[in-house]
Design an enzyme around this catalytic site. Structure first.
Site, PDB file in Angstrom:
ATOM      1  N   GLY A 184       0.849  -1.186   0.000  1.00 14.09           N
ATOM      2  CA  GLY A 184       0.000   0.000   0.000  1.00 14.09           C
ATOM      3  C   GLY A 184       0.884   1.235   0.000  1.00 14.09           C
ATOM      4  O   GLY A 184       2.077   1.162   0.306  1.00 14.09           O
TER       5      GLY A 184
ATOM      6  N   GLY B 290       0.078  -5.076   0.548  1.00  9.05           N
ATOM      7  CA  GLY B 290      -1.117  -4.783  -0.239  1.00  9.05           C
ATOM      8  C   GLY B 290      -1.159  -5.491  -1.582  1.00  9.05           C
ATOM      9  O   GLY B 290      -2.244  -5.756  -2.114  1.00  9.05           O
TER      10      GLY B 290
ATOM     11  N   GLU C   4       5.176  -6.542   7.168  1.00  5.25           N
ATOM     12  CA  GLU C   4       4.665  -5.415   7.965  1.00  5.25           C
ATOM     13  C   GLU C   4       5.261  -5.271   9.363  1.00  5.25           C
ATOM     14  O   GLU C   4       5.263  -4.165   9.920  1.00  5.25           O
ATOM     15  CB  GLU C   4       3.136  -5.492   8.075  1.00  5.25           C
ATOM     16  CG  GLU C   4       2.400  -5.207   6.773  1.00  5.25           C
ATOM     17  CD  GLU C   4       2.187  -6.431   5.889  1.00  5.25           C
ATOM     18  OE1 GLU C   4       2.718  -7.520   6.209  1.00  5.25           O
ATOM     19  OE2 GLU C   4       1.486  -6.302   4.872  1.00  5.25           O
TER      20      GLU C   4
ATOM     21  N   ASP D  48      -1.726  -7.437   7.280  1.00  6.33           N
ATOM     22  CA  ASP D  48      -3.148  -7.140   7.049  1.00  6.33           C
ATOM     23  C   ASP D  48      -3.593  -7.645   5.668  1.00  6.33           C
ATOM     24  O   ASP D  48      -3.124  -8.687   5.232  1.00  6.33           O
ATOM     25  CB  ASP D  48      -3.408  -5.637   7.276  1.00  6.33           C
ATOM     26  CG  ASP D  48      -2.701  -4.748   6.268  1.00  6.33           C
ATOM     27  OD1 ASP D  48      -1.763  -5.215   5.590  1.00  6.33           O
ATOM     28  OD2 ASP D  48      -3.082  -3.561   6.157  1.00  6.33           O
TER      29      ASP D  48
HETATM   30  C1  QUE Z   1       7.447  -3.243   4.975  1.00  4.95           C
HETATM   31  C2  QUE Z   1       6.253  -2.930   4.381  1.00  4.95           C
HETATM   32  C3  QUE Z   1       6.180  -2.130   3.235  1.00  4.95           C
HETATM   33  C4  QUE Z   1       7.374  -1.629   2.703  1.00  4.95           C
HETATM   34  C5  QUE Z   1       8.598  -1.950   3.299  1.00  4.95           C
HETATM   35  C6  QUE Z   1       8.604  -2.748   4.430  1.00  4.95           C
HETATM   36  C7  QUE Z   1       4.938  -1.784   2.591  1.00  4.95           C
HETATM   37  C8  QUE Z   1       4.993  -0.945   1.440  1.00  4.95           C
HETATM   38  C9  QUE Z   1       6.223  -0.488   0.951  1.00  4.95           C
HETATM   39  C10 QUE Z   1       6.358   0.376  -0.207  1.00  4.95           C
HETATM   40  C11 QUE Z   1       7.352   0.142  -1.143  1.00  4.95           C
HETATM   41  C12 QUE Z   1       7.507   0.959  -2.250  1.00  4.95           C
HETATM   42  C13 QUE Z   1       6.668   2.046  -2.447  1.00  4.95           C
HETATM   43  C14 QUE Z   1       5.669   2.290  -1.507  1.00  4.95           C
HETATM   44  C15 QUE Z   1       5.522   1.467  -0.405  1.00  4.95           C
HETATM   45  O1  QUE Z   1       7.376  -0.846   1.582  1.00  4.95           O
HETATM   46  O2  QUE Z   1       3.854  -2.222   3.035  1.00  4.95           O
HETATM   47  O3  QUE Z   1       4.859   3.357  -1.712  1.00  4.95           O
HETATM   48  O4  QUE Z   1       6.807   2.866  -3.533  1.00  4.95           O
HETATM   49  O5  QUE Z   1       3.838  -0.602   0.842  1.00  4.95           O
HETATM   50  O6  QUE Z   1       9.791  -3.061   5.031  1.00  4.95           O
HETATM   51  O7  QUE Z   1       5.110  -3.401   4.907  1.00  4.95           O
END
Ligand code: QUE
Length: 354
Positions: A67, A115, A138, A146
Site C-alpha cells: 500500500g 497490499g 509489515e 493485514d
Molecule cells: C514493509 C512494508 C512495506 C514496505 C517496506 C517494508 C509496505 C509498502 C512499501 C512500499 C514500497 C515501495 C513504495 C511504496 C511502499 O514498503 O507495506 O509506496 O513505492 O507498501 O519493510 O510493509
C-alpha cells in the site's frame, strides 16, 4: 500533457484486464487506485460478457510492493482522514476479490508484498513468474500482516504462515508455489501469451472456471525444488508456539545457522507488532473472512493511534536508516492488556459487511 492513469482497465473480448500502473513506485496501491478498482470489479461481476479478470503490474520489477503507506504516514502526521479511509477501502477491495464470482488471475511476477498480496492471494489463480518475490513484511514497519493475512496465513501449511508473518521472509518463485501463495508457475516470457490464450479460450466456453484451469494448465511450468522445503521441519518445530518468547527461546536453544538468522531478523522487528501478529493469527484461524477483515480494521486503527508505525515508516521509507527505535522497546514491556486493546471493537466506526 496527458497524465498517465495509476490503474488501467481494458477488455480483450471476454477477458477483463487490470494493470497496476505506478511502475516507479513499484505499483504500490494508492487510495485512488483502490477507489477505481472497487466499482470496476462490481461492474465486471455482473457483466455477463466478462468471463474472467486478469490483474498485473506495469514494468518488470513489481506486481505491487504494497500500500502507499508513505501517504498514510503523512496523513497520520497531518490528522488527515486517509488513515481511516485507506484501510477501510483497501480491505473492502480485498473482500470483493475474495467473493468475486468469476476466475481472478493475478500475474504475480516481481515484488508482491503486503497490499500486493491482498489484491492477488484471495483470487482463484495466482501465477508466479521467474522474478516473483512474495512477502508480508509489515512487522518491519510497526504494522501487522493485514489485507487478509488473518485469513490466509493461518491456512498455509504447518507454521509457515506465522513464520512469514513474524519474519517478513521473502519467497522466491519455487517457495511461493510451495507455500501456496502462488497457485501455479508460468515462465515470465509466457505471461503475455497466457493472457492472449485466456482471452481466446474464454470465447468458446460457458464454463469459465474450467477454461481458465485448462489454459493455465497448458502453460504450467516446473519452478524447480523449493529451498524452503529444507527448512520446513525447523519452521514447524521452532515456530510451534503462539508465544513470541517461546519462539525466541526455541531459536536460541537451537543454535543452528538458520535459527540464528531468524533470531537476528526478529530482534529488529517491532515487539508490539510481533505480539499483535501472533494473536491476530490465532484469532484468524477460527474466524470467517469478513470477521477477519473487521478485526484487521480495528488493528489498523490501533496502529494509526500508536507509535511504531510512524517510526517504522520513518526508518524504512523516509530516512532509510533502517534503525527504528520501537516503543515499547522490549517484548516484556508489551503487556497482554496492550495487545488486547488493539482488538477492541470500534462501535460505529467498525468495518462491517452488510
Ligand atoms: C514493509 C512494508 C512495506 C514496505 C517496506 C517494508 C509496505 C509498502 C512499501 C512500499 C514500497 C515501495 C513504495 C511504496 C511502499 O514498503 O507495506 O509506496 O513505492 O507498501 O519493510 O510493509
Amino acid at each position: 500533457m496527458s497524465e498517465e492513469p495509476e490503474i488501467l482497465f481494458e477488455r480483450k473480448g471476454p477477458l477483463a484486464l487490470v494493470t497496476l500502473n505506478r511502475p516507479k513506485a513499484l505499483n504500490a496501491l494508492t487510495l485512488g487506485m483502490i477507489r477505481a478498482m472497487q466499482p470496476q470489479m462490481a461492474a465486471w461481476a455482473s457483466d455477463e460478457t466478462v468471463k474472467a479478470v486478469v490483474v498485473r503490474g506495469a514494468g518488470e520489477k513489481a506486481f505491487c510492493a504494497g500500500g502507499d503507506v508513505r501517504a498514510v504516514w503523512q496523513a497520520g502526521k497531518d490528522g488527515d482522514r486517509l488513515t481511516r479511509d485507506f484501510f477501510y477501502e483497501e480491505y473492502r477491495l480485498n473482500r470483493t476479490i475474495h467473493v468475486f464470482p468469476k476466475p481472478y488471475v493475478a500475474l504475480i511476477d516481481g515484488i508482491v508484498m503486503g497490499g500486493g498480496i491482498g489484491v492477488s492471494v484471495h483470487g482463484s489463480h495466482r501465477i508466479a513468474g521467474d522474478r516473483t518475490l512474495a512477502a508480508m513484511p509489515e512487522t518491519a514497519i510497526g504494522l501487522f500482516p493485514d489485507v487478509g493475512g488473518s485469513w490466509f496465513l493461518p491456512r498455509l501449511p504447518g507454521r509457515i504462515g506465522l513464520w512469514m508473518a513474524l519474519t517478513g521472509a521473502r519467497l522466491k518463485t519455487a517457495d511461493s508455489v510451495y507455500t501456496g501463495v502462488a497457485s501455479e508457475y508460468v515462465p515470465s516470457v509466457q505471461h503475455e501469451d497466457l493472457v492472449e490464450a485466456l482471452a481466446s479460450d474464454l470465447v468458446k466456453t460457458d464454463d469459465a472456471r474450467g477454461a481458465v484451469d485448462a489454459t493455465v494448465a497448458e502453460f504450467d511450468g516446473d519452478p524447480g525444488p523449493a529451498p524452503l522445503a529444507e527448512h520446513r521441519e525447523e519452521i514447524d518445530r521452532l515456530f510451534a508456539s503462539d508465544r513470541i518468547a517461546d519462539i525466541l527461546a526455541a531459536l536460541e536453544a537451537d543454535g543452528g545457522d538458520w535459527a540464528k538468522a531468524q533470531l537476528e531478523i526478529l530482534n529488529g522487528r517491532s515487539p508490539t507488532s510481533m505480539k499483535v501478529t501472533a494473536e491476530q493469527l490465532i484469532r484468524g484461524k477460527d474466524l470467517d473472512f469478513d470477521s477477519c477483515m473487521t478485526m484487521e480494521y480495528r488493528l489498523s486503527q490501533a496502529a494509526m493511534a500508536g507509535h511504531d508505525f510512524y517510526e517504522g515508516i520513518r526508518a524504512v521509507l523516509v530516512d532509510k536508516d533502517h534503525a527504528p527505535k520501537w516503543q515499547p522497546a522490549t517484548l516484556a514491556e508489551v503487556t497482554d492488556e496492550m495487545v488486547e486493546s488493539w482488538f477492541r471493537p470500534l462501535g460505529e466506526r467498525d468495518l462491517t459487511f452488510g
